[in-house]
Structures are given as structure tokens and as C-alpha cells.
Design a protein around this motif. Structure first.
Motif, mmCIF file in Angstrom:
data_model
loop_
_atom_site.group_PDB
_atom_site.id
_atom_site.type_symbol
_atom_site.label_atom_id
_atom_site.label_comp_id
_atom_site.label_asym_id
_atom_site.label_seq_id
_atom_site.Cartn_x
_atom_site.Cartn_y
_atom_site.Cartn_z
ATOM 1 N N LEU A 59 19.754 -26.655 57.093
ATOM 2 C CA LEU A 59 20.868 -26.124 56.296
ATOM 3 C C LEU A 59 21.542 -24.938 56.971
ATOM 4 O O LEU A 59 22.426 -24.306 56.389
ATOM 5 C CB LEU A 59 20.353 -25.693 54.910
ATOM 6 N N LYS A 64 18.922 -37.934 57.461
ATOM 7 C CA LYS A 64 19.765 -38.337 58.588
ATOM 8 C C LYS A 64 19.496 -39.759 59.058
ATOM 9 O O LYS A 64 20.263 -40.309 59.843
ATOM 10 C CB LYS A 64 19.601 -37.372 59.767
ATOM 11 N N GLY A 119 27.963 -33.436 55.211
ATOM 12 C CA GLY A 119 28.092 -34.888 55.370
ATOM 13 C C GLY A 119 27.032 -35.676 54.627
ATOM 14 O O GLY A 119 27.333 -36.652 53.936
ATOM 15 N N GLU A 133 9.735 -30.271 54.628
ATOM 16 C CA GLU A 133 10.209 -29.146 55.425
ATOM 17 C C GLU A 133 11.041 -28.223 54.521
ATOM 18 O O GLU A 133 11.541 -28.658 53.471
ATOM 19 C CB GLU A 133 10.984 -29.631 56.650
ATOM 20 N N THR A 176 14.953 -34.029 51.371
ATOM 21 C CA THR A 176 15.721 -34.525 52.510
ATOM 22 C C THR A 176 14.965 -34.629 53.828
ATOM 23 O O THR A 176 15.495 -35.170 54.791
ATOM 24 C CB THR A 176 16.957 -33.640 52.722
ATOM 25 N N GLY A 177 13.740 -34.115 53.907
ATOM 26 C CA GLY A 177 13.034 -34.238 55.183
ATOM 27 C C GLY A 177 11.636 -33.653 55.149
ATOM 28 O O GLY A 177 11.300 -32.899 54.233
ATOM 29 N N ASN A 197 17.618 -32.592 62.807
ATOM 30 C CA ASN A 197 17.351 -33.928 62.265
ATOM 31 C C ASN A 197 18.419 -34.969 62.600
ATOM 32 O O ASN A 197 18.098 -36.139 62.797
ATOM 33 C CB ASN A 197 17.165 -33.859 60.752
ATOM 34 N N GLY A 204 23.981 -28.706 54.193
ATOM 35 C CA GLY A 204 24.229 -27.981 55.431
ATOM 36 C C GLY A 204 25.716 -28.032 55.701
ATOM 37 O O GLY A 204 26.517 -27.369 55.052
HETATM 38 C C1 LIG Z 1 20.893 -32.192 57.659
HETATM 39 C C2 LIG Z 1 19.975 -31.890 56.551
HETATM 40 C C3 LIG Z 1 20.450 -31.556 55.281
HETATM 41 C C4 LIG Z 1 21.903 -31.397 54.940
HETATM 42 O O1 LIG Z 1 22.772 -32.357 55.439
HETATM 43 P P1 LIG Z 1 24.231 -31.943 55.941
HETATM 44 O O2 LIG Z 1 24.876 -33.205 56.287
HETATM 45 O O3 LIG Z 1 24.065 -31.049 57.121
HETATM 46 O O4 LIG Z 1 24.864 -31.219 54.818
HETATM 47 C C5 LIG Z 1 19.518 -31.317 54.304
HETATM 48 N N1 LIG Z 1 18.200 -31.394 54.542
HETATM 49 C C6 LIG Z 1 17.711 -31.713 55.753
HETATM 50 C C7 LIG Z 1 16.228 -31.774 55.947
HETATM 51 C C8 LIG Z 1 18.581 -31.980 56.791
HETATM 52 O O5 LIG Z 1 18.094 -32.287 57.990
#
Ligand SMILES: *Cc1c(COP(=O)(O)O)cnc(C)c1O
Length: 442
Positions: free
Chosen positions: A341, A119, A283, A385, A423-424, A171, A280
Motif C-alpha cells: 500500500l 495481484k 487498480g 502480510e 489481499t496477500g 506483489n 495502494g
Molecule cells: C497491491 C496490493 C494492494 C493494493 O492494490 P493496488 O492496486 O495497489 O491498490 C493491497 N494489498 C496487497 C497485499 C497488495 O499487494
């Protein structure tokens, strides 16, 4: 929830829904996949839009380098490393009982500066876009200025007359909250019940107003939107439909291309690339996928990963109903440990725009995600995470069957590169991480 009759009809037309409803882990080759040439006009955005986004981020870089010291070394550019994880590859082969052909890399968006997740691409970009627009209109700023001037208190005073609101599972709220507060905006984050306590605490420590809901992400967004609608000075960041957010994410494509070139990596019919993106609302992975497909073309394949309890994008694209259906409509509860997600209804914009560019989808259970979290920690000492582990199941699926189904020879698959988008996770507090890591021991 659909009526029994409606559900039966839907399952007859779309038989994979049986397994989906049973919460089985499954994969689906996207039947809507076409060539880039055919898919691109359907998106409604172009290479030029991505180039504009990249330029805007370059304009803001001197400012970011000043106000976020952790971005100083990269000159205010928010980008992550990509690293090879050979020990994890071995670990995955053992766990899934199948050899993985090609190399396994992980893209560490988990360690992006400022907010420690994917994000930090879209969320921060949209706040900057909005701030720039307001400052242009007020005659405070022009594109040729050195944006480091924005550290000046007159900018903070100016932005303090405006508000920003967003709905989030955590996030996105962190990214938008931290960036907005830094610029001087009044910002409120509407958090769904899934949001972790530490994310709320962190936001409050930055002076962000956190509004909590007992309901899921869709409700938090709806409430945030309603409040913002009442106030003309309040700008609502719409995670479900924003093309600005989407473009912020898409800049990752060119950046990865530069990293690949530096490593001397080829991408063509004999050297395909498979990228696994946790999804999720869509986007983040959608925007990144758009950028990647523009940068690399037909031999880079994007595969989306979702929890068995929140497979909203798979459901929307597979059934063709997009945002007209939610996982709750077919009796799935949208409860998952993967808070990033935990979305029951996918972005209709992303599903429709991107369905021609996505090669496949799969789901995995919370249990699998937690096992993978432990495996990555043991093999590579990288801590993420739960949401960020979703991509690690993909390389085995591609090696088992998806790679061949996409038309690649054994030899090409041996030369392939797998990129798991992490992603995080870098900001998860120690105690929370210990709890995740204790899971296997239970
Ligand atoms: C938001 C998020 C996603 C997915 O992104 P979307 O835009 O919601 O599809 C994946 N991994 C993490 C850790 C996120 O925070």
C-alpha cells in the motif's frame, strides 16, 4: 511539497486534511457516492468488458492447469475461498470496544495460486491478454484452440523475442514476473525501495530481471516506463492507468456472487454487504469494486482502507485533485510497513472512474495493522502480510456509525455481511512472518 500558502488554502477548503496531515486514523464517507445507474456511465467500461475478461481467463484455464500444478484442482481458474471468521469478530469487538453487527467473512486472496496475492487476478490477466494478442497476430493461436497447446516449446521460443516490464512495490512484480517468465517472455521488474527482499529473491529464482531503486513506487514506475519506451518489443504494464489490469480484477465480482449464492446469502436493502479493500495505487481494489458493484448493485458497499502514511486515494478523491496531488505534497512521508500500500500518488483513472461507486475511506496506522495481524493469527490461525490486514478495521467503523450514515436500520445492520478482502500473505517466508508476529511482544 506545496508552499505554506497553498497548503493553508487547501486545508481551508478540505478541513479533514488537518487530521490526515497529523497522521491520525480517520474515516470519511465519500460525498461523491451515487447510485450504480448514475455511476456506471462514468467508468467507460461495461459489463461486456468484464464478461470478455472472464472468457479470456476461461480460454487460458487449460494452459494454467498444465503449467501451474497448484491450479489443477480448480481447472486452471485462479480463485480464492471465502470463510467465516467468528473468533476474529470477537477479537475485533474486544480490541475496538464495539459490537460488530452481522457476520464477518474474509476473502482469502492471500492464498490465490501462483503468486499469493490479489495481484494474481490483474497482473496475470494482463500478461495473458498481451500474450494472446501477440500469438493471434502471428497466426500461432486462435480463440477456438485448446490453449493447453501453449505448453509447446514453439510458443516459448516465440515469446522469448518479446519483453515485458513493470514497476512494483512487490506483489504486482511477483505476479507479472512469474507469469511472463513461464510463457517465455524476457521480463524486468522495477522495484521500489519498499519491496521486501524475499520478493526480489523469489523473482530472480524464476529468471526475472529485478531492477532495484532507492526511491518510492512512483519513481520505479517512471523508470520502468522510460526503459520500455526505448524498445518497441518491450510492453510496459502500467499499474497507474491500465484498464486491462482493472478488468482482470473485476472478474472477482461474479465469482463472489456465485459463492454467495452457494451459501444462500441474500443481498438487498435489509441485508447489506460491506466490503473492505486495502488500497495502494487503486487498480486492485478499484477493479474488484467495479466487478462487485456490477454483480450486486447498490446494497453492496465498497470501503477503501489505507495506511495513515500513504492515504493517496482518500487524498485524491476527497480533494478532487486525484493524481494531481501526492501525499508528499502535503508533507506525508509514504513510509509504511504495508509495502503493498506504499503509494504516494493514486491512479487518476481509478479515482475518477470509481468515485461514484465507493462508499467510504478510512486510514489506519502501521501499529494497528500489526496488532490486527497478531489478532488474526491468534484467533483464526490465518497469517497475512501487513497490507492485507487493513480491511479488518472496517467492520467496527461501519457498526459504530458508517452503517447508519449509509441509511441502514438497526435491523438491516444486524443482517449485514462484512467481507474483509485479505489481499496477500501466503508466500511470506517463515522468518519474515515471525518478525511480524513478534511485534506485539515488544
Ligand atoms: C497491491 C496490493 C494492494 C493494493 O492494490 P493496488 O492496486 O495497489 O491498490 C493491497 N494489498 C496487497 C497485499 C497488495 O499487494
Amino acid at each position: 511539497m506545496l508552499s505554506r500558502r497553498e497548503l493553508e488554502n487547501l486545508v481551508t477548503d478540505f478541513p479533514l486534511l488537518n487530521k490526515l496531515i497529523q497522521l491520525e486514523e480517520l474515516s470519511w464517507m465519500n460525498s461523491h457516492l451515487t447510485s450504480m445507474a448514475q455511476a456506471l456511465p462514468k467508468v467507460g467500461l461495461s459489463e461486456k468488458d468484464v464478461a470478455d475478461a472472464k472468457q479470456r481467463l476461461t480460454r487460458f484455464a487449460p494452459y494454467l492447469a498444465r503449467v501451474f500444478p497448484e491450479t489443477f484442482v480448480s481447472g486452471g481458474i485462479i480463485e480464492s475461498e471465502i470463510v467465516e471468521v467468528p473468533a476474529m469478530k470477537q477479537g475485533l469487538e474486544k480490541k475496538f470496544g464495539h459490537q460488530i453487527q452481522g457476520e464477518l467473512l474474509v476473502k482469502l486472496d492471500s492464498h490465490l495460486p501462483i503468486s499469493g496475492s490479489i495481484k494474481a487476478r490483474g497482473g496475470i490477466y494482463e500478461v495473458l491478454t498481451h500474450a494472446e494478442q501477440l500469438a493471434f497476430q502471428a497466426g500461432l493461436l486462435s480463440p477456438d484452440d485448446d490453449y493447453a497447446c501453449m505448453v509447446d516449446s514453439r510458443f516459448r521460443e516465440f515469446f522469448s523475442d518479446y519483453k515485458i516490464a513493470v514497476g512494483s512495490t512487490g506483489n504486482l512484480g511477483l505476479s507479472i514476473g512469474i507469469m511472463s517468465a513461464k510463457l517465455g517472455f524476457k521480463v524486468s521488474v522495477h522495484m521500489s525501495a519498499d519491496a521486501r527482499e524475499w520478493k526480489k529473491k523469489k523473482l530472480r529464482s524464476h529468471g526475472v530481471q529485478v531492477v532495484e531503486y532507492d526511491s518510492d513506487y512512483g519513481q520505479a514506475v517512471a523508470q520502468g516506463r522510460r526503459q520500455a519506451d526505448k524498445d518497441p518489443r518491450c510492453f510496459f504494464i502500467d499499474d497507474e492507468n491500465s484498464t486491462t489490469l482493472f478488468l482482470g480484477y473485476s472478474v472477482a465480482g461474479e465469482r463472489l456472487k456465485a459463492q454467495f449464492e452457494q451459501q444462500g446469502r441474500r443481498v438487498d436493502q435489509d441485508h447489506p454487504v460491506f466490503v473492505y479493500l486495502p488500497c495502494g495505487v487503486g487498480g486492485g481494489p478499484g477493479g474488484v469494486a467495479f466487478g462487485l458493484k456490477l454483480a450486486f448493485g447498490d446494497h453492496l458497499h465498497c470501503i477503501f482502507a489505507e495506511p495513515t502514511h500513504s492515504p493517496c486515494m482518500l487524498l485524491g478523491v476527497y480533494s478532487g485533485l486525484h493524481d494531481k496531488i501526492s501525499v508528499q505534497d502535503i508533507g506525508i512521508d509514504n513510509h509504511t510497513i504495508a509495502d503493498g500500500l506504499a503509494v504516494g500518488r493514486a491512479s487518476g483513472f481509478v479515482g475518477r472512474a470509481m468515485q461514484g461507486m465507493l462508499s467510504g475511506f478510512y486510514t489506519l496506522s502501521d501499529n494497528t495493522m500489526l496488532q490486527l495481524l497478531n489478532l488474526l493469527n491468534q484467533t483464526e490461525q490465518i497469517q497475512l502480510e501487513p497490507s492485507a490486514l487493513a480491511g479488518f478495521k472496517g467492520p467496527s467503523l461501519v457498526s459504530m456509525s458508517m452503517g447508519q450514515e449509509l441509511g441502514y436500520s438497526e435491523q438491516a445492520l444486524k443482517n449485514s455481511t462484512h467481507v474483509v478482502w485479505a489481499t496477500g500473505g501466503s508466500m511470506v517466508p517463515k522468518e519474515d512472518m515471525s518478525a511480524y508476529l513478534d511485534f506485539d511482544a515488544q
